[in-house]
Design an enzyme around this catalytic site. Structure first.
Site, PDB file in Angstrom:
ATOM      1  CG  HIS A 193     -39.795  37.581  11.809  1.00 23.64           C
ATOM      2  ND1 HIS A 193     -38.995  37.906  10.749  1.00 23.64           N
ATOM      3  CD2 HIS A 193     -41.034  37.418  11.302  1.00 23.64           C
ATOM      4  CE1 HIS A 193     -39.722  37.970   9.639  1.00 23.64           C
ATOM      5  NE2 HIS A 193     -40.967  37.672   9.952  1.00 23.64           N
ATOM      6  CG  HIS A 243     -47.983  34.963  12.716  1.00 18.52           C
ATOM      7  ND1 HIS A 243     -46.680  35.079  12.306  1.00 18.52           N
ATOM      8  CD2 HIS A 243     -48.462  33.845  12.101  1.00 18.52           C
ATOM      9  CE1 HIS A 243     -46.386  34.070  11.495  1.00 18.52           C
ATOM     10  NE2 HIS A 243     -47.450  33.309  11.360  1.00 18.52           N
TER      11      HIS A 243
END
Length: 490
Positions: free
Chosen positions: A295, A418
């Site tokens: 991200h 994650h």
């Protein structure tokens, strides 16, 4: 369950009724945000009635919520193959395409819906919004120089920015971050106030200068008798970040931390999270570490709210500068030569060494395959070997892959993040692959605990601390995302 069932002969009436019952049960779990259970039941329903477009489309949206973009894409395509006129399936597929940064393919799906439903205002709006994004990206590419973006940092003139008399927030001292500044900043953010843009830009420029001199793989030395803390995804949940510091102490030379990527997106206090973390990075450069996550990339920031938040709270120029800074974040950290920490996971090839990671040219957006991509995107799987990623990017790797990698590189185990885990962490692959996720009640919907890991330098044995979400001001996740993304990805 496989996401690639073949279309078979029509089911019996009994099977169709059983599938409907399973679908209704799955829908209830979906409403409760228990997406794993919903997917399991949709899969059972598909076994009973493999020719139902609705079942595939429903499983597609459940996979989207879990960020399994590859599976979501496959399911939406299967639904379309079964029913060419099923517009909801085109929306699902467009969402998966956009989540993977494939905006032109998403646009094709929206265009189809506007063709078959010319009076559908919602479809027109989504087509129009997606078209704007495609044109904006084309424009950005057209003005880039030698395929490298224009260097935003060089164009910023701090001297031209004045501090207004009425500004009462924290101030840098002689242009430097101090402990007093960071403490004031955190309190100021708790009151939902904004750091002055001059200081915000200065922090970003200083962090970029620092990170540019770091290797892609950073070695961390933890003395035998010292504690070291690792945190996983924070995702813009500032008040939960403050709770970590309350539970485990503020970062300092004596209390070092590693934050393992995904600091931003989803949560709507991403600006507050990243400036707090970057301030600590400048204050304790040798005792506060940050890895890049999937991200900390342009495509994800476009979809999941960070670009919108920075533009709303500051400027689009600052959003571009963040992209530049993120390109320099290290991709992995190695603790005492024995524990490798990365955001995503291991590799599609067997021969990757620590030296290979160190040599990655990281100053870019991640490619669609290779070492950099896999460090940010891959996930472990319980079965041996490797398989195609459920996310559509990176790979899935089994216990044997982990074992071989550790043996080749003389490591004890890996830590990665994650993935949301109900307990905030998970120990897999015979204790050799640990996941830590630090955003509790992720997106205000998942109900999961958050966790962080502590260890000492001598034995590097991981200890897990878990915690629940704390209250935050009434700003919903994805509040700053483009409306098209908000609808599709929340």
């Amino acid at each position: 369950m496989s996401n690639h069932e073949e279309i078979t002969a029509p089911s019996t009436q009994e099977d169709i009724e059983a599938a409907d019952k399973l679908k209704n049960e799955a829908n209830e779990y979906f409403k409760k945000q228990n997406y794993d259970k919903a997917i399991e039941l949709y899969s059972q329903a598909i076994e009973k009635n493999p020719n139902s477009a609705v079942l595939y489309a429903n499983r597609s949206i459940a996979n989207l919520r879990l960020e399994n973009f590859g599976y979501a894409l496959g399911d939406a395509s299967k639904a379309i193959a079964l029913d060419k006129g099923y517009t909801k399936a085109y929306y699902r597929r467009a969402a998966a395409h956009m989540s993977l940064g494939k905006y032109k393919l998403a646009l094709t799906d929206f265009e189809y819906v506007t063709t078959v439903r010319p009076y559908d205002q919602d479809a027109k709006l989504k087509y129009s919004e997606c078209n704007k994004i495609v044109k904006k990206i084309a424009f950005e590419k057209a003005i880039s120089v030698d395929k490298k973006e224009v260097n935003i940092a060089d164009s910023i003139n701090l001297d031209s920015m004045t501090i207004e008399d009425e500004y009462e927030g924290p101030m840098l001292e002689d242009g430097k971050v101090t402990l007093n500044f960071v403490k004031e900043l955190m309190e100021y953010y708790k009151q939902q106030k904004k750091l002055h843009k001059k200081y915000a830009y200065k922090i970003l420029l200083d962090v970029k200068t620092y990170l540019q001199n770091q290797p892609s793989l950073v070695d961390i030395k933890v003395p035998d008798d010292k504690k070291f803390t690792m945190c996983g995804d924070i995702h813009g949940q500032f008040y939960d970040l403050m709770n970590i510091f309350k539970l485990n102490g503020l970062p300092s030379d004596e209390n070092p931390y590693l934050f393992n990527g995904d600091f931003v997106d989803r949560g709507s206090f991403s600006v507050e999270c990243i400036f707090t973390l970057f301030s600590y990075k400048l204050l304790y450069p040798d005792h506060f570490y940050m890895s890049r996550g999937n991200h900390e990339t342009l495509d994800m920031n476009r979809v999941y709210g960070f670009r919108g938040e920075v533009t709303s709270k500051y400027t689009s120029q600052m959003a571009d500068l963040f992209t530049e800074v993120y390109n320099w974040l290290p991709l992995a950290h190695c603790i005492n030569g024995r524990v490798l920490v990365m955001h995503g996971g291991l590799f599609s090839k067997d021969d990757v060494t620590l030296e290979d990671i160190k040599n990655v040219d990281r100053n870019k957006q991640p490619p669609e395959d290779g070492i950099m991509c896999e460090l940010l995107w891959s996930d472990p799987q319980p079965m041996q070997g490797r398989s195609q990623s459920k996310r559509g990017v990176g790979c899935q790797f089994g216990p044997d892959v982990t074992h071989n990698f550790l043996q080749r590189n003389k490591l004890d185990y890996i830590i990665r993040s994650h993935e949301v885990k109900n307990d905030g962490y998970e120990v897999a692959h015979d204790g050799k692959c640990i996941t830590v996720f630090s955003a509790p009640n992720y997106c205000d919907t998942m109900g999961n605990l958050g966790a962080f890991i502590t260890m000492n330098g001598k034995d590097l044995v991981p200890h897990f601390t878990t915690y629940e979400a704390v209250p935050h001001p009434d700003v919903k996740p994805m509040a700053y995302a483009n409306s098209i993304f908000n609808f599709l990805c929340q």
